[in-house]
Design an enzyme around this catalytic site. Structure first.
Site, PDB file in Angstrom:
ATOM      1  N   ASP A   1       0.834  -1.201   0.000  1.00  0.00           N
ATOM      2  CA  ASP A   1       0.000   0.000   0.000  1.00  0.00           C
ATOM      3  C   ASP A   1       0.870   1.252   0.000  1.00  0.00           C
ATOM      4  O   ASP A   1       2.074   1.201   0.317  1.00  0.00           O
ATOM      5  CB  ASP A   1      -0.898  -0.044   1.251  1.00  0.00           C
ATOM      6  CG  ASP A   1      -2.157   0.788   1.111  1.00  0.00           C
ATOM      7  OD1 ASP A   1      -2.296   1.514   0.117  1.00  0.00           O
ATOM      8  OD2 ASP A   1      -3.022   0.718   2.018  1.00  0.00           O
TER       9      ASP A   1
ATOM     10  N   ASP B   1     -10.809   2.070  -3.232  1.00  0.00           N
ATOM     11  CA  ASP B   1     -11.337   1.849  -1.876  1.00  0.00           C
ATOM     12  C   ASP B   1     -12.857   1.899  -1.865  1.00  0.00           C
ATOM     13  O   ASP B   1     -13.480   1.602  -0.849  1.00  0.00           O
ATOM     14  CB  ASP B   1     -10.781   2.906  -0.920  1.00  0.00           C
ATOM     15  CG  ASP B   1      -9.409   2.505  -0.402  1.00  0.00           C
ATOM     16  OD1 ASP B   1      -8.982   1.362  -0.639  1.00  0.00           O
ATOM     17  OD2 ASP B   1      -8.757   3.345   0.251  1.00  0.00           O
TER      18      ASP B   1
HETATM   19  C1  DGJ Z   1      -5.791   2.001   1.884  1.00  0.00           C
HETATM   20  C2  DGJ Z   1      -6.182   0.768   1.148  1.00  0.00           C
HETATM   21  O1  DGJ Z   1      -6.654   1.077  -0.121  1.00  0.00           O
HETATM   22  C3  DGJ Z   1      -7.205   0.008   1.956  1.00  0.00           C
HETATM   23  O2  DGJ Z   1      -7.659  -1.093   1.261  1.00  0.00           O
HETATM   24  C4  DGJ Z   1      -6.592  -0.371   3.259  1.00  0.00           C
HETATM   25  O3  DGJ Z   1      -5.556  -1.271   3.048  1.00  0.00           O
HETATM   26  C5  DGJ Z   1      -6.097   0.850   3.992  1.00  0.00           C
HETATM   27  N1  DGJ Z   1      -5.240   1.649   3.162  1.00  0.00           N
HETATM   28  C6  DGJ Z   1      -5.357   0.483   5.228  1.00  0.00           C
HETATM   29  O4  DGJ Z   1      -4.750   1.538   5.826  1.00  0.00           O
END
Ligand code: DGJ
Length: 800
Positions: free
Chosen positions: A506, A576
């Protein structure tokens, strides 16, 4: 195939259905002539308009500057008269900013060489013999030979042309590389700048590609968006002036996408011309289209010149990333299929490239930071019973992190949450027959972390300026080798500590305060690109040291969903936003360029955490099916009627994953455009099987069944069309006592017998009929009217 017609000084690059042509004037200025449908002839030099005023410099030397402002220069440079957007800019040690590039030599060879330190498309044969078949290399420094030089690609699936140009004053050489593929209508371009002079020079701009299109009534298609609203398709008319899409955030970004296409007015999925460019890079980019006074349109793409300045010492070279060019004479659909094919066959790599990915369950939307081993194992147990194959532990397992505020950089397991660490958790998860995956955010550091307390200078920062946080974190200065080395050691230690088979990498903020405490003043403009090279270097090492690891890139959802990242990870978390309806347009924009096999998509809980919308569980399953498929919810708290649907959904994913991974993509309708329903197909390459996804977003009163014209089938073949019923699959699977894989083979049994979709009443027991491909495509089928919003239908179409 690539050829050089020495008699006419013309280069021609052919793919199966397209030609890209450029030529040289007598004064050796390379000018673009044509990109479009395949042409056999190479003698197209007349299109360079050398006879029109202002003539080329050799004829009327005093008109040189005027000439450059009109000439469709293959790689336009700054400062010599061309006032349109240039591709390369320099500043000499005298502070001057001009560059005049003339052809010096070229070589054509079979295959394709990797780009040092950068992601790029590849060719299997040349990857195996990395010296790219030197037998086929032709080099010439003169333009007066008679023969037409060509490179047959032998066992390679592409050939490459390298054209070297030189600026006499600085001694700078610019090598333009072009690769034409044999199996896909795509051409790639990249640029290497070499300082053959005796003095240092600053590169202030090095774009990767330039295209001239002489066609009126063009529109520009881009993919702007936002966090949780990535890659929304946008079209706008190109008048005189420019249209720009760009990122200076240090990531390819949610807000803009490194893609631009010129499309003819009224271009559809199946008709119209499309000239598209996509950038194989994950950092700052600029894409710009401009229509000039003579109705010529120039489109350029490359690393954004803002915040970029690279010092090139004598003897040094700079490699710019690759841009992909696709031309389609049959609308956007053909363009999409070219990108998909190129990325499936020549970009995505590694163990998981052609493998079905495990169905995962991720705990982020299930627990956020609030979890422990017990909770995770409870989720895993319920998931395993229903055929889910991997548990992914998301953010919050390390340091003392219980919210966004701390611990990034301290990648030691929080034993209070996970006693026995990943070793114990992996053992327990493996006992259930599942794999274990974890989340990491290696590029970041929290202010509240041991790492930051020990190395505050490791964050990107500018002298004396207070650092700016985003999501309560700083960016590690990976352009410093010691920082990148530390980060790699940390990743390696975590992954070596247990049987971890997947990583979600991430990256949750933009780059700001871009300064480096160790580089000299005149190299601070290199940091953004050095940072990107370091990220690529880390992911390269990771995938080499852990070759079977499944890597999924992520950037607050889809903020770095680009071909650069795809080179390292075969899948990327798309957004997300997990709301099934919002996902339709996000996934449509993503599917425009990227194969379904790489699009991370999960079924989540309702009301959706982002939108509050409630959609049927079945619809969430169907929408996630057009991606890598997984779950992101607390399965232990799911109502039984939803939980019971999971085995059927998993079975469908397994049953259709070959189509989803390899199928040719055809978009039939877009909810974004019609505000009512969405529909697309994936069709096997041999056109014997297809899956059609239909989502009725909004229901209407007083309408009949909807006529849908299928695409991509063999018009002469006969097909059965069967509706796949999730509900019935679930009932059947529940009746079976066999294990997960048996459920996966659910195959035909998952289809509704007598579900003859062409009959107005789908539920009737009409005998299964077969239809000619031509009828299904030209006349269409009747999609029965469905009651209620957010309803889906999945059709399995098979050749009889
Ligand atoms: C952003 C990601 O896109 C989410 O899926 C998740 O992993 C969060 N970060 C966690 O902080």
């Amino acid at each position: 195939m690539i050829c050089y017609d020495e008699a006419h000084h013309i280069f021609k690059l052919d793919t199966p259905n397209t030609s890209y042509v450029f030529g040289l004037t007598d004064e050796s200025y390379p000018g673009q002539i044509y990109y479009g449908k395949k042409i056999k002839d190479t003698d197209l030099g007349y299109l360079l308009r050398e006879d029109e005023r202002p003539q080329p410099p050799s004829i009327l030397r005093r008109e040189k500057a005027g000439y450059f402002d009109f000439y469709p220069m293959e790689y336009p440079s700054v400062g010599i008269g061309d006032a349109r957007e240039s591709c390369i800019g320099i500043r000499t040690m005298d502070g001057q900013e001009g560059l005049e590039l003339r052809y010096r030599s070229h070589r054509i060879y079979a295959g394709k060489r990797p780009l040092e330190g950068l992601p790029a498309t590849w060719d299997a044969a040349s990857a195996a013999h990395s010296d790219a078949s030197s037998d086929d290399v032709h080099t010439t420094g003169q333009k007066d030979k008679e023969a037409v030089q060509t490179a047959q690609t032998a066992s390679c699936s592409c050939s490459t042309l390298e054209v070297t140009m030189e600026d006499e004053v600085t001694g700078l050489q610019v090598v333009l590389s072009y690769t034409a593929f044999e199996d896909v209508d795509a051409i790639t371009r990249s640029v290497r700048v070499e300082n053959g002079g005796e003095r240092s020079v600053y590169l202030t701009k090095v774009l990767s590609a330039c295209l001239h299109v002489e066609q009126e009534n063009l529109e520009v298609l881009t993919l702007p968006g936002s966090w949780s609203r990535e890659r929304q398709i946008q079209r706008q008319k190109l008048g005189y002036g420019s249209v720009v899409t760009e990122s200076i955030r240090g990531i390819s970004s949610h807000q803009d996408h490194p893609f631009m296409a010129l499309v003819t007015e009224n271009c559809t999925q199946t008709t119209g011309d499309v000239y598209a460019m996509n950038f194989v890079y994950s950092g700052n980019f600029l894409a710009k289209a401009m229509r000039d006074q003579f109705d010529q349109t120039r489109m350029v793409m490359g690393i954004h010149p803002d915040r970029f300045c690279w010092k090139l010492e004598p003897g040094e070279s700079f490699q710019a990333p690759e841009a992909v060019l696709v031309y389609s004479d049959e609308g956007l659909g053909k363009m999409t299929r070219a990108f998909h094919r190129l990325y499936r066959n020549h970009l995505i790599r590694g163990y998981w490239k052609d493998r079905r990915r495990p169905v995962l369950i991720n705990n982020w939307e299930a627990t956020y930071f609030n979890f422990d081993t017990e909770k995770l194992l409870a989720i895993a147990r319920e998931a395993a019973e229903r055929g889910i194959e991997m548990l992914v532990v998301d953010d919050g397992w390390f340091g003392y992190r219980s919210n966004d505020d701390s611990s990034l950089g301290d990648w030691q397991v929080n034993e209070k949450k996970l006693p026995g660490g990943f070793t114990y958790l992996a053992q327990e998860v493996n006992k259930l027959g599942m794999k274990l995956g974890i989340w990491l955010e290696p590029e970041m550091v929290s202010e509240d972390s041991n790492l930051y307390r020990e190395h505050p200078d490791w964050a990107l920062q500018m002298n004396g300026r207070e650092l700016g946080q985003a999501r309560a974190q700083y960016v590690l200065d990976l352009s410093r080798p010691e920082v990148a080395e530390y980060v790699y050691g940390m990743i390696r230690d975590v992954l070596s500590s247990a049987n971890i088979e997947y990583v979600k990498w991430d990256m949750n903020r933009l780059l700001s305060d871009v300064g480096n405490l160790t580089l000299p003043a005149d190299r601070q403009g290199e940091i953004m690109h050095r940072y990107m090279l370091a990220v690529y270097g880390l992911q390269d090492r990771l995938t080499k040291d852990f070759p079977q690891l499944l890597l999924e890139n992520c950037c607050s959802g889809g903020g770095r969903f680009d071909p650069g990242m795809l080179y390292y990870s075969p899948q990327i978390w798309c957004s997300d936003d997990t709301d099934a309806i919002e996902r339709l347009s996000i996934q449509e924009g993503t599917q425009l360029l990227y194969p379904l096999s790489c699009i991370g998509a999960h079924v989540s809980i309702c009301p959706n955490h982002g939108t509050g919308r409630v959609t049927p569980f079945e619809t969430r399953g169907v929408v996630a099916l057009s991606g890598t498929f997984g779950y992101e919810l607390d399965i232990t708290r799911l109502p039984d009627e939803e939980k019971d649907q999971i085995p059927g959904q998993v079975a469908h994913y397994k049953q259709f994953s070959h189509l989803i991974r390899n199928g040719e993509y055809y978009r039939i309708a877009s909810w974004r455009e019609n505000h009512l329903y969405d529909c697309f197909m994936v069709v096997s390459e041999d056109r014997t099987e297809a899956l059609c996804t239909y989502v009725q977003v909004l229901s209407q009163i007083n309408y009949k069944s909807r006529r849908i014209r299928l695409l991509g089938l063999d018009p002469d073949a006969y097909y059965s069309v069967t509706e796949v019923s999730l509900a019935e699959t679930c009932a059947e699977i529940q009746g079976q006592t066999a294990g997960n894989e048996a459920a996966a083979g659910g195959g035909d049994s998952t289809e509704r017998d007598g579900g003859d979709i062409a009959a107005a009443d789908c539920g009737s027991a009409a005998a299964k009929k077969c239809y000619q491909g031509a009828a299904l495509m030209y006349a269409g089928i009747l999609m029965p009217r469905v009651m209620g919003d957010f309803q889906t239908r999945l059709l399995h179409i098979r050749k009889i």
